[in-house]
Design a protein around this motif. Structure first.
Motif, PDB file in Angstrom:
ATOM      1  N   GLU A  62       0.817  -1.204   0.091  1.00  0.00           N
ATOM      2  CA  GLU A  62      -0.087   0.038   0.207  1.00  0.00           C
ATOM      3  C   GLU A  62       0.916   1.401  -0.076  1.00  0.00           C
ATOM      4  O   GLU A  62       0.322   2.433   0.008  1.00  0.00           O
ATOM      5  N   GLY A  63       2.201   1.118  -0.237  1.00  0.00           N
ATOM      6  CA  GLY A  63       3.083   2.286  -0.426  1.00  0.00           C
ATOM      7  C   GLY A  63       3.654   2.567   1.029  1.00  0.00           C
ATOM      8  O   GLY A  63       4.423   3.656   0.932  1.00  0.00           O
ATOM      9  N   ARG A  64       3.425   1.882   1.986  1.00  0.00           N
ATOM     10  CA  ARG A  64       4.332   2.142   3.431  1.00  0.00           C
ATOM     11  C   ARG A  64       5.573   1.340   3.317  1.00  0.00           C
ATOM     12  O   ARG A  64       5.740   0.098   3.026  1.00  0.00           O
ATOM     13  N   PRO A  65       6.595   2.197   3.845  1.00  0.00           N
ATOM     14  CA  PRO A  65       8.088   1.438   4.192  1.00  0.00           C
ATOM     15  C   PRO A  65       7.772   0.406   5.231  1.00  0.00           C
ATOM     16  O   PRO A  65       7.018   0.664   6.270  1.00  0.00           O
ATOM     17  N   VAL A  66       8.575  -0.568   5.360  1.00  0.00           N
ATOM     18  CA  VAL A  66       8.391  -1.722   6.370  1.00  0.00           C
ATOM     19  C   VAL A  66       9.710  -1.836   7.079  1.00  0.00           C
ATOM     20  O   VAL A  66      10.679  -1.827   6.307  1.00  0.00           O
ATOM     21  N   ALA A  67       9.512  -2.026   8.382  1.00  0.00           N
ATOM     22  CA  ALA A  67      10.812  -2.218   9.353  1.00  0.00           C
ATOM     23  C   ALA A  67      10.411  -3.565   9.823  1.00  0.00           C
ATOM     24  O   ALA A  67       9.238  -3.715  10.479  1.00  0.00           O
ATOM     25  N   LEU A  68      11.316  -4.461   9.744  1.00  0.00           N
ATOM     26  CA  LEU A  68      11.231  -5.615  10.118  1.00  0.00           C
ATOM     27  C   LEU A  68      12.044  -5.893  11.461  1.00  0.00           C
ATOM     28  O   LEU A  68      13.443  -5.611  11.347  1.00  0.00           O
ATOM     29  N   VAL A  69      11.362  -6.477  12.439  1.00  0.00           N
ATOM     30  CA  VAL A  69      12.119  -6.670  13.684  1.00  0.00           C
ATOM     31  C   VAL A  69      12.231  -7.981  14.315  1.00  0.00           C
ATOM     32  O   VAL A  69      10.901  -8.389  14.197  1.00  0.00           O
ATOM     33  N   SER A  70      13.338  -8.576  14.428  1.00  0.00           N
ATOM     34  CA  SER A  70      13.218  -9.964  15.012  1.00  0.00           C
ATOM     35  C   SER A  70      14.510 -10.183  15.633  1.00  0.00           C
ATOM     36  O   SER A  70      15.602  -9.420  15.460  1.00  0.00           O
ATOM     37  N   ARG A  71      14.796 -11.344  16.563  1.00  0.00           N
ATOM     38  CA  ARG A  71      16.128 -11.660  17.002  1.00  0.00           C
ATOM     39  C   ARG A  71      17.044 -12.167  15.891  1.00  0.00           C
ATOM     40  O   ARG A  71      18.146 -11.967  16.319  1.00  0.00           O
ATOM     41  N   ASP A  72      16.555 -13.017  15.019  1.00  0.00           N
ATOM     42  CA  ASP A  72      17.426 -13.692  14.114  1.00  0.00           C
ATOM     43  C   ASP A  72      17.795 -12.957  12.725  1.00  0.00           C
ATOM     44  O   ASP A  72      17.185 -12.835  11.828  1.00  0.00           O
ATOM     45  N   ALA A  73      19.048 -12.409  12.893  1.00  0.00           N
ATOM     46  CA  ALA A  73      19.414 -11.410  12.100  1.00  0.00           C
ATOM     47  C   ALA A  73      19.995 -12.063  10.859  1.00  0.00           C
ATOM     48  O   ALA A  73      20.146 -11.741   9.561  1.00  0.00           O
ATOM     49  N   THR A  74      20.107 -13.397  10.779  1.00  0.00           N
ATOM     50  CA  THR A  74      20.447 -14.352   9.781  1.00  0.00           C
ATOM     51  C   THR A  74      19.279 -14.302   8.622  1.00  0.00           C
ATOM     52  O   THR A  74      19.875 -14.728   7.366  1.00  0.00           O
ATOM     53  N   ARG A  75      18.336 -14.233   9.033  1.00  0.00           N
ATOM     54  CA  ARG A  75      17.342 -14.117   7.940  1.00  0.00           C
ATOM     55  C   ARG A  75      16.780 -13.158   7.212  1.00  0.00           C
ATOM     56  O   ARG A  75      16.313 -12.913   6.555  1.00  0.00           O
ATOM     57  N   HIS A  76      17.278 -11.781   7.787  1.00  0.00           N
ATOM     58  CA  HIS A  76      16.978 -10.445   7.466  1.00  0.00           C
ATOM     59  C   HIS A  76      17.267 -10.201   6.083  1.00  0.00           C
ATOM     60  O   HIS A  76      16.478  -9.670   5.287  1.00  0.00           O
ATOM     61  N   ALA A  88       9.041  -7.400  -4.434  1.00  0.00           N
ATOM     62  CA  ALA A  88       7.719  -7.042  -4.567  1.00  0.00           C
ATOM     63  C   ALA A  88       7.337  -5.644  -4.474  1.00  0.00           C
ATOM     64  O   ALA A  88       6.171  -5.054  -4.480  1.00  0.00           O
ATOM     65  N   GLY A  89       8.590  -4.862  -4.589  1.00  0.00           N
ATOM     66  CA  GLY A  89       8.204  -3.509  -4.791  1.00  0.00           C
ATOM     67  C   GLY A  89       8.235  -2.719  -3.380  1.00  0.00           C
ATOM     68  O   GLY A  89       7.839  -1.418  -3.612  1.00  0.00           O
ATOM     69  N   VAL A  90       8.462  -3.170  -2.539  1.00  0.00           N
ATOM     70  CA  VAL A  90       8.306  -2.808  -1.054  1.00  0.00           C
ATOM     71  C   VAL A  90       9.668  -2.336  -0.450  1.00  0.00           C
ATOM     72  O   VAL A  90      10.636  -3.105  -0.356  1.00  0.00           O
ATOM     73  N   LYS A  91       9.834  -1.157  -0.088  1.00  0.00           N
ATOM     74  CA  LYS A  91      10.930  -0.545   0.727  1.00  0.00           C
ATOM     75  C   LYS A  91      10.887  -1.165   2.068  1.00  0.00           C
ATOM     76  O   LYS A  91      10.029  -0.907   2.841  1.00  0.00           O
ATOM     77  N   ALA A  92      12.070  -1.837   2.633  1.00  0.00           N
ATOM     78  CA  ALA A  92      12.101  -2.468   3.658  1.00  0.00           C
ATOM     79  C   ALA A  92      13.536  -2.405   4.474  1.00  0.00           C
ATOM     80  O   ALA A  92      14.302  -2.512   3.488  1.00  0.00           O
TER      81      ALA A  92
END
Length: 243
Positions: free
Chosen positions: A29-43, A53-57
Motif C-alpha cells: 500500500e506504499g508504506r515502508p516496512v521495518a522488520l524486527v526480529s531476533r534472528d538477523a541471519t534471516r533478514h 515485490a516493490g516494497v521498501k524495507a
C-alpha cells in the motif's frame, strides 16, 4: 483515518509466516516496512523478498525481552519515518518448550509467561504518543485462540494470551475518538510457512497429521489490513481447530 497515510509499518517478531505476510500486505500500500526480529541471519532474505515485490524495507535485530528495542524504534523512525502501524507478533514461548497444563501451572510459570506481555505494553508506550499527536495510526496484535476458548493443556500461555487480547481490546476502546485504531488477531491453528508449522510438519510421529488445522498467513494479513482500514471491529478470530 487518513487512507493516504504513508508512515512506517513496524513488524515486531517478524517470521517467515504471518510476520512476512503482514509486511507484504501493508507494504504494497506504499508504506515502508521495518522488520524486527531476533534472528538477523534471516533478514537479508526477508528484505530481498519485499524488494522483489516493490516494497521498501529494512531489518533490525532486537529481542523484545531485551533492552535494545526502544533504541531500535527510535532508529526506525529516523531512517524510515514516523510509525503509522505497529504489528506486534512476538507473543509466545520457545516453540520447542511445552507449556504446563493449567492444573500444574504455578505462579512462577505464569510470571515467566507474562514476560511476553510486558514488552508489548512498552512498545505501545513508545509509539502511541506520536500516533495520538498526529491523529492517525494503528496497533495490531497476534494472540492465541486460548484467550477465548478454554485450552487447559496450554496452561500459563492461555493466561498471557487472554491478557494480551484484553489489552488490545481495551486500547481500542480508549482510542475510539483519538484517530488511532487497535485490534487483535486471535489465531487457532498452525500458521503456514511459520516456524511452529515447520517444526510440527517435520515430526508427524510426535505431533500427528496437521491437515485441516492450518491457516494461510496471507488470508490473515488481508483481514488485518481490512480491520485497520475499516475500523469496524477490534478482533478477528481464525479457528482451524474446531471439530
Amino acid at each position: 483515518m487518513n487512507a493516504a497515510a504513508t508512515g512506517t509499518v513496524v513488524v515486531i517478531g517478524t517470521g517467515p509466516g504471518l510476520g512476512m505476510s503482514i509486511a507484504h500486505r501493508f507494504g504494497r500500500e506504499g508504506r515502508p516496512v521495518a522488520l524486527v526480529s531476533r534472528d538477523a541471519t534471516r533478514h537479508q532474505g526477508y528484505v530481498r523478498s519485499l524488494a522483489d515485490a516493490g516494497v521498501k524495507a529494512e531489518a533490525f535485530a532486537a529481542d523484545v525481552r531485551g533492552d535494545r528495542l526502544p533504541a531500535v524504534l527510535e532508529e526506525i523512525a529516523e531512517r524510515l519515518g514516523a510509525v503509522e502501524v505497529l504489528y506486534y507478533g512476538a507473543f509466545g514461548a520457545d516453540p520447542a518448550s511445552a507449556p504446563t497444563p493449567i492444573l500444574d501451572a504455578g505462579s512462577d510459570r505464569v510470571r515467566s509467561a507474562m514476560d511476553w506481555l510486558y514488552p508489548a505494553v512498552d512498545t505501545v508506550r513508545a509509539v502511541l504518543p506520536g500516533m495520538i499527536e498526529r491523529g492517525t495510526g494503528g496497533l495490531l496484535f497476534a494472540g492465541g485462540l486460548s484467550s477465548v476458548v478454554p485450552m487447559p493443556a496450554l496452561g500459563e500461555l492461555a493466561l498471557v494470551s487472554a491478557a494480551l487480547r484484553n489489552y488490545a481490546l481495551t486500547l481500542n476502546a480508549a482510542l475510539t475518538d483519538r484517530g488511532v485504531y487497535a485490534g487483535t488477531l486471535t489465531i487457532g491453528g498452525l500458521v503456514e510457512r511459520g516456524d511452529i508449522h515447520a517444526m510440527v510438519k517435520a515430526s508427524p510421529d510426535k505431533y500427528g497429521n496437521v491437515d485441516g488445522h492450518t491457516l494461510d498467513p496471507d488470508d490473515i494479513a488481508a483481514t488485518a489490513w481490512n480491520m485497520y482500514t475499516a475500523r469496524d471491529r477490534a478482533e478477528a478470530v481464525f479457528n482451524a481447530l474446531a471439530p
